[in-house]
Design a protein around this motif. Structure first.
Motif, PDB file in Angstrom:
ATOM      1  N   PRO A 115       0.825  -1.210   0.000  1.00 28.84           N
ATOM      2  CA  PRO A 115       0.000   0.000   0.000  1.00 28.84           C
ATOM      3  C   PRO A 115       0.863   1.265   0.000  1.00 28.84           C
ATOM      4  O   PRO A 115       1.953   1.292   0.586  1.00 28.84           O
ATOM      5  N   ALA A 116       0.386   2.296  -0.646  1.00 26.27           N
ATOM      6  CA  ALA A 116       1.143   3.539  -0.774  1.00 26.27           C
ATOM      7  C   ALA A 116       1.406   4.214   0.569  1.00 26.27           C
ATOM      8  O   ALA A 116       2.420   4.890   0.738  1.00 26.27           O
ATOM      9  N   ASP A 117       0.528   4.043   1.543  1.00 28.50           N
ATOM     10  CA  ASP A 117       0.659   4.753   2.810  1.00 28.50           C
ATOM     11  C   ASP A 117       1.404   3.952   3.888  1.00 28.50           C
ATOM     12  O   ASP A 117       1.322   4.252   5.062  1.00 28.50           O
ATOM     13  N   ARG A 118       2.186   2.954   3.488  1.00 27.57           N
ATOM     14  CA  ARG A 118       2.913   2.133   4.459  1.00 27.57           C
ATOM     15  C   ARG A 118       4.100   2.893   5.053  1.00 27.57           C
ATOM     16  O   ARG A 118       4.633   3.814   4.443  1.00 27.57           O
ATOM     17  N   LEU A 119       4.536   2.503   6.236  1.00 30.80           N
ATOM     18  CA  LEU A 119       5.728   3.064   6.867  1.00 30.80           C
ATOM     19  C   LEU A 119       6.941   2.606   6.076  1.00 30.80           C
ATOM     20  O   LEU A 119       7.087   1.418   5.781  1.00 30.80           O
ATOM     21  N   GLN A 120       7.803   3.527   5.703  1.00 36.63           N
ATOM     22  CA  GLN A 120       9.040   3.215   4.995  1.00 36.63           C
ATOM     23  C   GLN A 120      10.187   3.880   5.747  1.00 36.63           C
ATOM     24  O   GLN A 120      10.174   5.090   5.950  1.00 36.63           O
ATOM     25  N   MET A 121      11.179   3.082   6.166  1.00 33.79           N
ATOM     26  CA  MET A 121      12.293   3.598   6.954  1.00 33.79           C
ATOM     27  C   MET A 121      13.603   3.418   6.189  1.00 33.79           C
ATOM     28  O   MET A 121      13.867   2.361   5.636  1.00 33.79           O
ATOM     29  N   THR A 122      14.435   4.443   6.191  1.00 36.19           N
ATOM     30  CA  THR A 122      15.744   4.397   5.547  1.00 36.19           C
ATOM     31  C   THR A 122      16.773   3.791   6.500  1.00 36.19           C
ATOM     32  O   THR A 122      16.493   3.574   7.690  1.00 36.19           O
ATOM     33  N   THR A 123      17.970   3.566   6.003  1.00 39.16           N
ATOM     34  CA  THR A 123      19.061   3.092   6.859  1.00 39.16           C
ATOM     35  C   THR A 123      19.304   4.087   7.986  1.00 39.16           C
ATOM     36  O   THR A 123      19.498   3.698   9.144  1.00 39.16           O
ATOM     37  N   ALA A 124      19.275   5.372   7.671  1.00 41.85           N
ATOM     38  CA  ALA A 124      19.474   6.401   8.692  1.00 41.85           C
ATOM     39  C   ALA A 124      18.369   6.335   9.746  1.00 41.85           C
ATOM     40  O   ALA A 124      18.634   6.494  10.945  1.00 41.85           O
ATOM     41  N   ASP A 125      17.129   6.114   9.328  1.00 41.09           N
ATOM     42  CA  ASP A 125      16.019   5.992  10.279  1.00 41.09           C
ATOM     43  C   ASP A 125      16.238   4.813  11.230  1.00 41.09           C
ATOM     44  O   ASP A 125      16.040   4.922  12.441  1.00 41.09           O
ATOM     45  N   ILE A 126      16.638   3.677  10.690  1.00 44.50           N
ATOM     46  CA  ILE A 126      16.864   2.479  11.500  1.00 44.50           C
ATOM     47  C   ILE A 126      18.032   2.703  12.456  1.00 44.50           C
ATOM     48  O   ILE A 126      17.958   2.351  13.635  1.00 44.50           O
ATOM     49  N   THR A 127      19.108   3.282  11.946  1.00 43.64           N
ATOM     50  CA  THR A 127      20.278   3.550  12.790  1.00 43.64           C
ATOM     51  C   THR A 127      19.908   4.486  13.933  1.00 43.64           C
ATOM     52  O   THR A 127      20.317   4.274  15.078  1.00 43.64           O
ATOM     53  N   ALA A 128      19.133   5.521  13.644  1.00 38.28           N
ATOM     54  CA  ALA A 128      18.710   6.461  14.685  1.00 38.28           C
ATOM     55  C   ALA A 128      17.826   5.777  15.722  1.00 38.28           C
ATOM     56  O   ALA A 128      17.914   6.057  16.920  1.00 38.28           O
ATOM     57  N   LYS A 129      17.002   4.869  15.302  1.00 37.92           N
ATOM     58  CA  LYS A 129      16.078   4.203  16.215  1.00 37.92           C
ATOM     59  C   LYS A 129      16.738   3.093  17.031  1.00 37.92           C
ATOM     60  O   LYS A 129      16.470   2.948  18.222  1.00 37.92           O
ATOM     61  N   TYR A 130      17.588   2.300  16.400  1.00 39.90           N
ATOM     62  CA  TYR A 130      18.129   1.106  17.052  1.00 39.90           C
ATOM     63  C   TYR A 130      19.619   1.173  17.357  1.00 39.90           C
ATOM     64  O   TYR A 130      20.169   0.254  17.945  1.00 39.90           O
ATOM     65  N   GLY A 131      20.309   2.193  16.919  1.00 42.44           N
ATOM     66  CA  GLY A 131      21.740   2.297  17.173  1.00 42.44           C
ATOM     67  C   GLY A 131      22.541   2.077  15.907  1.00 42.44           C
ATOM     68  O   GLY A 131      22.029   1.671  14.878  1.00 42.44           O
ATOM     69  N   ALA A 132      23.813   2.347  16.018  1.00 40.31           N
ATOM     70  CA  ALA A 132      24.712   2.263  14.865  1.00 40.31           C
ATOM     71  C   ALA A 132      24.820   0.835  14.359  1.00 40.31           C
ATOM     72  O   ALA A 132      24.898  -0.108  15.137  1.00 40.31           O
ATOM     73  N   LEU A 133      24.812   0.690  13.051  1.00 45.10           N
ATOM     74  CA  LEU A 133      25.038  -0.590  12.405  1.00 45.10           C
ATOM     75  C   LEU A 133      26.469  -0.608  11.884  1.00 45.10           C
ATOM     76  O   LEU A 133      26.988   0.419  11.455  1.00 45.10           O
ATOM     77  N   ASN A 134      27.098  -1.758  11.898  1.00 47.39           N
ATOM     78  CA  ASN A 134      28.501  -1.871  11.484  1.00 47.39           C
ATOM     79  C   ASN A 134      28.720  -1.389  10.065  1.00 47.39           C
ATOM     80  O   ASN A 134      29.628  -0.620   9.794  1.00 47.39           O
ATOM     81  N   ASP A 135      27.911  -1.870   9.138  1.00 46.58           N
ATOM     82  CA  ASP A 135      28.137  -1.547   7.736  1.00 46.58           C
ATOM     83  C   ASP A 135      26.874  -1.080   7.010  1.00 46.58           C
ATOM     84  O   ASP A 135      26.826  -1.066   5.801  1.00 46.58           O
ATOM     85  N   GLY A 136      25.848  -0.726   7.762  1.00 44.71           N
ATOM     86  CA  GLY A 136      24.617  -0.259   7.135  1.00 44.71           C
ATOM     87  C   GLY A 136      23.657  -1.372   6.788  1.00 44.71           C
ATOM     88  O   GLY A 136      22.609  -1.127   6.226  1.00 44.71           O
ATOM     89  N   SER A 137      24.013  -2.617   7.073  1.00 44.61           N
ATOM     90  CA  SER A 137      23.111  -3.728   6.767  1.00 44.61           C
ATOM     91  C   SER A 137      22.502  -4.277   8.039  1.00 44.61           C
ATOM     92  O   SER A 137      23.065  -4.176   9.113  1.00 44.61           O
TER      93      SER A 137
END
Length: 139
Positions: A115-137
């Motif tokens: 659906p068009a109105d779904r939540l979409q999170m970027t790598t930056a969004d995930i990193t900000a929410k859950y902490g730094a990721l080693n390589d962005g994956s």
């Protein structure tokens, strides 16, 4: 995922296919998106970590026996016997690939509707929410 199996594929086409059959859905957890290559164009290292399962009368599926990652679907019968579809998610660079064909489209279900109105999170969004990721994956 674990690195026990590595491969190099030559002559990779610009298009890929998606399959919605029950076997592909169960194997991949969703539709299987694969790029079709000739077996001769696939050079595998770590082959001793590959396990293959005959999944139908005309094909088998291979996965890493160390971590369980899906690797490829190989045709064992018919005019394209010996060729395989590599999971697009395993390619280092899938940019520019285009979905060209779909199989078993009559078996699509609600998980394939985006659906068009779904939540979409970027790598930056995930990193900000859950902490730094080693390589962005995701791990």
């Amino acid at each position: 995922m674990c690195g026990a199996v590595r491969f190099t594929a030559q002559n990779v086409p610009s298009g890929f296919g998606a399959c919605y059959c029950e076997s592909c859905r169960r194997w991949s957890g969703d539709r299987f998106a694969g790029v079709h290559v000739a077996s001769d164009d696939l050079d595998v290292t770590g082959a001793d970590h590959v396990t293959t399962l005959q999944s139908s009368a005309w094909a088998n599926r291979s996965f890493c026996k160390t971590c369980g990652s899906s690797l490829w679907y190989r045709l064992t019968d018919g005019p394209e016997a010996g060729s395989c579809s590599i999971s697009v998610g395993l390619l280092d660079d899938a940019s520019g690939l285009v979905l060209e064909r779909e199989f078993f489209v009559d078996r699509k279900n609600c998980i394939h509707d985006l659906p068009a109105d779904r939540l979409q999170m970027t790598t930056a969004d995930i990193t900000a929410k859950y902490g730094a990721l080693n390589d962005g994956s995701a791990q």
